[in-house]
Write a protein that holds these residues in place. Structure first.
Motif, mmCIF file in Angstrom:
data_model
loop_
_atom_site.group_PDB
_atom_site.id
_atom_site.type_symbol
_atom_site.label_atom_id
_atom_site.label_comp_id
_atom_site.label_asym_id
_atom_site.label_seq_id
_atom_site.Cartn_x
_atom_site.Cartn_y
_atom_site.Cartn_z
ATOM 1 N N GLU A 64 0.612 -1.092 -0.191
ATOM 2 C CA GLU A 64 0.583 0.481 0.152
ATOM 3 C C GLU A 64 0.475 0.701 -0.503
ATOM 4 O OE1 GLU A 64 -3.527 0.285 -0.406
ATOM 5 O OE2 GLU A 64 -3.707 -1.544 -0.308
ATOM 6 N N LEU A 65 0.784 1.989 -1.006
ATOM 7 C CA LEU A 65 1.688 3.362 -1.159
ATOM 8 C C LEU A 65 0.812 4.322 -0.481
ATOM 9 C CD1 LEU A 65 2.537 3.384 -4.177
ATOM 10 C CD2 LEU A 65 4.077 2.609 -2.440
ATOM 11 N N SER A 66 2.038 5.835 0.141
ATOM 12 C CA SER A 66 0.720 6.466 0.610
ATOM 13 C C SER A 66 1.375 7.560 -0.689
ATOM 14 C CB SER A 66 1.908 7.631 2.146
ATOM 15 O OG SER A 66 2.960 7.355 1.479
ATOM 16 N N GLU A 71 3.939 10.343 -4.548
ATOM 17 C CA GLU A 71 3.898 11.711 -5.593
ATOM 18 C C GLU A 71 5.886 10.581 -5.977
ATOM 19 O OE1 GLU A 71 4.551 15.211 -6.286
ATOM 20 O OE2 GLU A 71 2.479 14.682 -6.018
ATOM 21 N N THR A 72 6.652 10.032 -4.964
ATOM 22 C CA THR A 72 7.845 10.067 -5.739
ATOM 23 C C THR A 72 7.999 9.221 -6.686
ATOM 24 O OG1 THR A 72 8.346 10.343 -3.147
ATOM 25 C CG2 THR A 72 10.281 9.036 -4.136
ATOM 26 N N LEU A 73 7.648 8.804 -6.353
ATOM 27 C CA LEU A 73 7.408 7.334 -7.835
ATOM 28 C C LEU A 73 6.867 8.219 -9.131
ATOM 29 C CD1 LEU A 73 6.074 4.161 -5.743
ATOM 30 C CD2 LEU A 73 8.518 5.106 -6.935
ATOM 31 N N THR A 74 6.587 8.978 -8.839
ATOM 32 C CA THR A 74 5.367 9.459 -10.339
ATOM 33 C C THR A 74 6.227 11.008 -10.515
ATOM 34 O OG1 THR A 74 3.898 10.627 -9.108
ATOM 35 C CG2 THR A 74 3.224 8.283 -10.665
ATOM 36 N N GLU A 89 3.680 11.316 -18.863
ATOM 37 C CA GLU A 89 3.479 11.011 -17.436
ATOM 38 C C GLU A 89 3.897 9.127 -16.522
ATOM 39 O OE1 GLU A 89 -0.553 10.060 -17.420
ATOM 40 O OE2 GLU A 89 -0.334 9.007 -19.429
ATOM 41 N N VAL A 90 3.461 8.962 -15.541
ATOM 42 C CA VAL A 90 4.254 7.364 -14.976
ATOM 43 C C VAL A 90 2.914 6.816 -14.634
ATOM 44 C CG1 VAL A 90 5.472 6.371 -13.528
ATOM 45 C CG2 VAL A 90 6.603 8.506 -14.360
ATOM 46 N N SER A 91 2.855 5.961 -15.177
ATOM 47 C CA SER A 91 1.628 5.052 -14.684
ATOM 48 C C SER A 91 1.667 4.131 -13.731
ATOM 49 C CB SER A 91 1.057 4.263 -16.369
ATOM 50 O OG SER A 91 0.728 5.586 -17.034
ATOM 51 N N LEU A 92 1.068 4.270 -12.856
ATOM 52 C CA LEU A 92 1.585 4.038 -11.518
ATOM 53 C C LEU A 92 -0.294 2.682 -11.583
ATOM 54 C CD1 LEU A 92 3.080 2.897 -9.445
ATOM 55 C CD2 LEU A 92 2.528 4.894 -8.357
#
Length: 189
Positions: A64-66, A71-74, A89-92
């Protein structure tokens, strides 16, 4: 003398509300068709103009991501790569759960597995961020070209996780270079 008038002549004689009612009664279908066509054309053009290029497609499984982690990953990754978040974009894909334990929801696990397999087969998925259990399954099926433990990274330490988290690059990733850059970014951040 009763004279037959053409529709144009009759329309010229009408005024105000009567004229609008006459137009609506006789031209309702063409008006609706033109309005629908204009709507679909505008929607298509808007979609093309605002479409973002996907620079990375990442899946997150059993974690589970906060909002800060997302925000850090994208967005922060895009900034670190000097990419424009308005155009790229980075799709997550989050909320995926893979497990063979008896306590796992079998239908949810099957749906997650199907989504991941479809993304891999379609050559869309670039990386997976996951637990050891998922990493082992991906390694066993030879779906990864390389992987790393993120447990020593600053990103991981900021998440509050207690079990190790891994990142794996999918073997048939269409954006392998960006995936490697993403791996290095997470190891350093």
């Amino acid at each position: 003398m009763n004279e037959h008038k053409s529709p144009k002549e009759h329309l010229k004689e009408l005024h105000g509300k009567a004229k609008l009612l006459y137009i609506w009664q006789y031209y309702k279908l063409p008006i609706v068709i033109v309005c629908a066509a204009v709507y679909f054309i505008c929607s298509f053009i808007y979609g093309q103009v605002t479409r973002k290029e996907r620079v990375l497609y990442a899946a997150v499984s059993n974690i589970e991501l906060s909002p800060d982690s997302v925000e850090t990953l994208t967005t922060q990754f895009l900034d670190a790569c000097s990419l424009d978040a308005k155009k790229e974009e980075v799709s997550l894909s989050q909320g995926l759960y893979l497990s063979d334990s008896e306590t796992a929801d079998a239908q949810f696990t099957a749906a997650s597995r199907m989504k991941l397999l479809a993304s891999i087969e379609a050559k869309q998925l670039d990386v997976i961020i996951c637990t050891q259990e998922v990493l082992d399954e991906f390694d066993e099926n030879e779906w990864l070209s390389e992987s790393c433990d993120l447990s020593d990274s600053a990103w991981y330490k900021g998440t509050g996780y207690t079990e190790p988290v891994f990142l794996g690059i999918i073997v048939n990733s269409p954006r392998a270079e960006t995936a490697k850059t993403f791996m290095e970014y997470l190891q350093q951040s």
